[in-house]
Design a protein around this motif. Structure first.
Motif, PDB file in Angstrom:
ATOM      1  N   ALA A  96       0.835  -1.126  -0.016  1.00 33.00           N
ATOM      2  CA  ALA A  96      -0.027   0.116   0.081  1.00 33.00           C
ATOM      3  C   ALA A  96       0.982   1.148  -0.019  1.00 33.00           C
ATOM      4  O   ALA A  96       0.791   2.119  -0.785  1.00 33.00           O
ATOM      5  CB  ALA A  96      -0.901  -0.060   1.239  1.00 33.00           C
ATOM      6  N   TYR A 123      -8.063   0.864   4.180  1.00 27.67           N
ATOM      7  CA  TYR A 123      -7.158   1.261   3.231  1.00 27.67           C
ATOM      8  C   TYR A 123      -7.016   2.712   3.277  1.00 27.67           C
ATOM      9  O   TYR A 123      -6.171   3.328   2.928  1.00 27.67           O
ATOM     10  CB  TYR A 123      -7.882   1.022   1.764  1.00 27.67           C
ATOM     11  CG  TYR A 123      -7.487  -0.478   1.559  1.00 27.67           C
ATOM     12  CD1 TYR A 123      -7.191  -1.341   2.315  1.00 27.67           C
ATOM     13  CD2 TYR A 123      -8.196  -1.002   0.168  1.00 27.67           C
ATOM     14  CE1 TYR A 123      -6.970  -2.660   1.808  1.00 27.67           C
ATOM     15  CE2 TYR A 123      -7.710  -2.280  -0.178  1.00 27.67           C
ATOM     16  CZ  TYR A 123      -7.222  -2.971   0.831  1.00 27.67           C
ATOM     17  OH  TYR A 123      -7.158  -4.499   0.305  1.00 27.67           O
ATOM     18  N   GLY A 179      -6.199  -1.965  -5.384  1.00 29.98           N
ATOM     19  CA  GLY A 179      -5.993  -2.254  -3.898  1.00 29.98           C
ATOM     20  C   GLY A 179      -6.269  -3.650  -3.742  1.00 29.98           C
ATOM     21  O   GLY A 179      -7.412  -4.024  -3.868  1.00 29.98           O
TER      22      GLY A 179
END
Length: 248
Positions: A96, A123, A179
Motif C-alpha cells: 500500500a 485502506y 488495492g
C-alpha cells in the motif's frame, strides 16, 4: 540481490501470482523468495485481521532473514510494516505504501479502487499514514460485501474498470491504484480502458525494495530500534531478535 516476499494471507495462489509478477519486475536483478502464512486468515479484509496478521508477518520475516537484502510485505494493507521496520536491519516495503508513494511521483491526485467496501476504512488509514491524504480522492468499491477472492478479477472486472473511470471522471484522479492482493496483475490488463495511470501495488513494492536495497544504507545504531527485552510464546527467531541489544 534476494527479496523476501511475505504474504501474510494463507492463500498460496495469491502468493504464486504475486511472486510471478515480482520475478517479471526483478528480471535478473533479484531473486524472489516467496512465503505464505501457515496460520491466520485465507484473506485479510479488515483492520482487526491486519493486526493479527502483522504479528504473523513479523515471525515469518524473522524466521527467513538469512541472505535476504530486502523484504516486501505482500498484502495491500501492509500488516506489520511499521513494526518490521523497527525490528529488522534491512529495507522493508509494504504494497500500500509503495503504491501511494509511486502514485505521488506519477500524478497529482490518486484513488484506490478495490473490490469490497469492507476494506474502505483500513485502506483509507493506510493512505493517511503516508502523509499524502491531501492528494487522495478516496476508496472506490462495488456495493457488494460478499466476494470470492479467488474469482474477483473475473467476476468484478467490469465493475472495477467502471470504478476506475468514475474516480477519474468524478473525483479528478490522474492515478488509480488497484488495492488488494487478489487484484495483482490486473493493472496492465485494464490500462487501456482507463484514462489515467493504473498502478499494480506488488510491482511498485518490488521496484522500490530493489531500489532501497541498492542504496546499502547503514542500519546499525538506529535510535528507533526498540530496547532489548525478553518475551514469552513468540517464535524462537522473533524472540531472539527482540532480545538482541542494538549495536552502536
Amino acid at each position: 540481490m534476494r527479496l523476501l516476499l511475505v504474504n501474510p494471507n494463507m492463500t498460496v495462489a495469491m502468493t504464486d501470482k504475486m511472486a510471478a509478477i515480482a520475478r517479471k519486475i526483478a528480471g535478473s536483478r533479484a531473486e524472489i523468495v516467496p512465503l505464505t502464512a501457515q496460520r491466520g486468515f485465507p484473506y485479510i479484509a479488515s483492520r482487526a485481521e491486519a493486526q493479527i496478521a502483522g504479528g504473523i508477518a513479523l515471525e515469518m520475516i524473522a524466521e527467513n532473514l538469512d541472505g535476504i537484502d530486502a523484504v516486501v510485505i505482500a498484502a495491500f494493507g501492509d500488516p506489520g510494516l511499521a513494526g518490521a521496520r523497527e525490528l529488522f536491519d534491512l529495507p522493508v516495503v509494504g504494497m500500500a505504501e509503495a503504491a501511494v508513494m509511486t502514485a505521488a511521483m506519477l500524478g497529482e491526485r490518486f484513488s484506490v479502487v478495490t473490490f469490497s467496501p469492507l476494506m474502505t476504512p483500513w485502506y483509507s488509514d493506510c493512505v493517511e499514514d503516508t502523509g499524502l491524504a491531501s492528494r487522495f480522492t478516496g476508496v472506490c468499491t462495488p456495493e457488494t460485501r460478499a466476494v470470492d477472492v479467488t474469482r474477483v478479477v473475473t467476476d468484478l472486472r467490469g465493475d472495477l474498470v467502471d470504478l476506475a473511470n468514475q474516480a477519474v471522471r468524478e473525483d479528478g484522479a490522474d492515478v488509480v491504484i488497484l488495492g488488494g492482493a487478489p487484484l495483482a496483475g490486473l493493472a496492465p490488463e485494464i490500462a487501456d480502458d482507463v484514462p489515467a495511470i493504473v498502478i499494480d501495488p506488488i510491482s511498485a513494492a518490488v521496484a522500490q525494495a530493489m531500489t532501497l536495497a541498492s542504496l546499502q544504507v547503514q542500519f546499525a545504531g538506529r535510535t528507533c530500534k526498540p530496547a532489548a527485552k525478553s518475551s514469552v510464546g513468540l517464535s524462537p527467531a522473533l524472540a531472539e531478535i527482540i532480545a538482541t541489544e542494538t549495536v552502536q
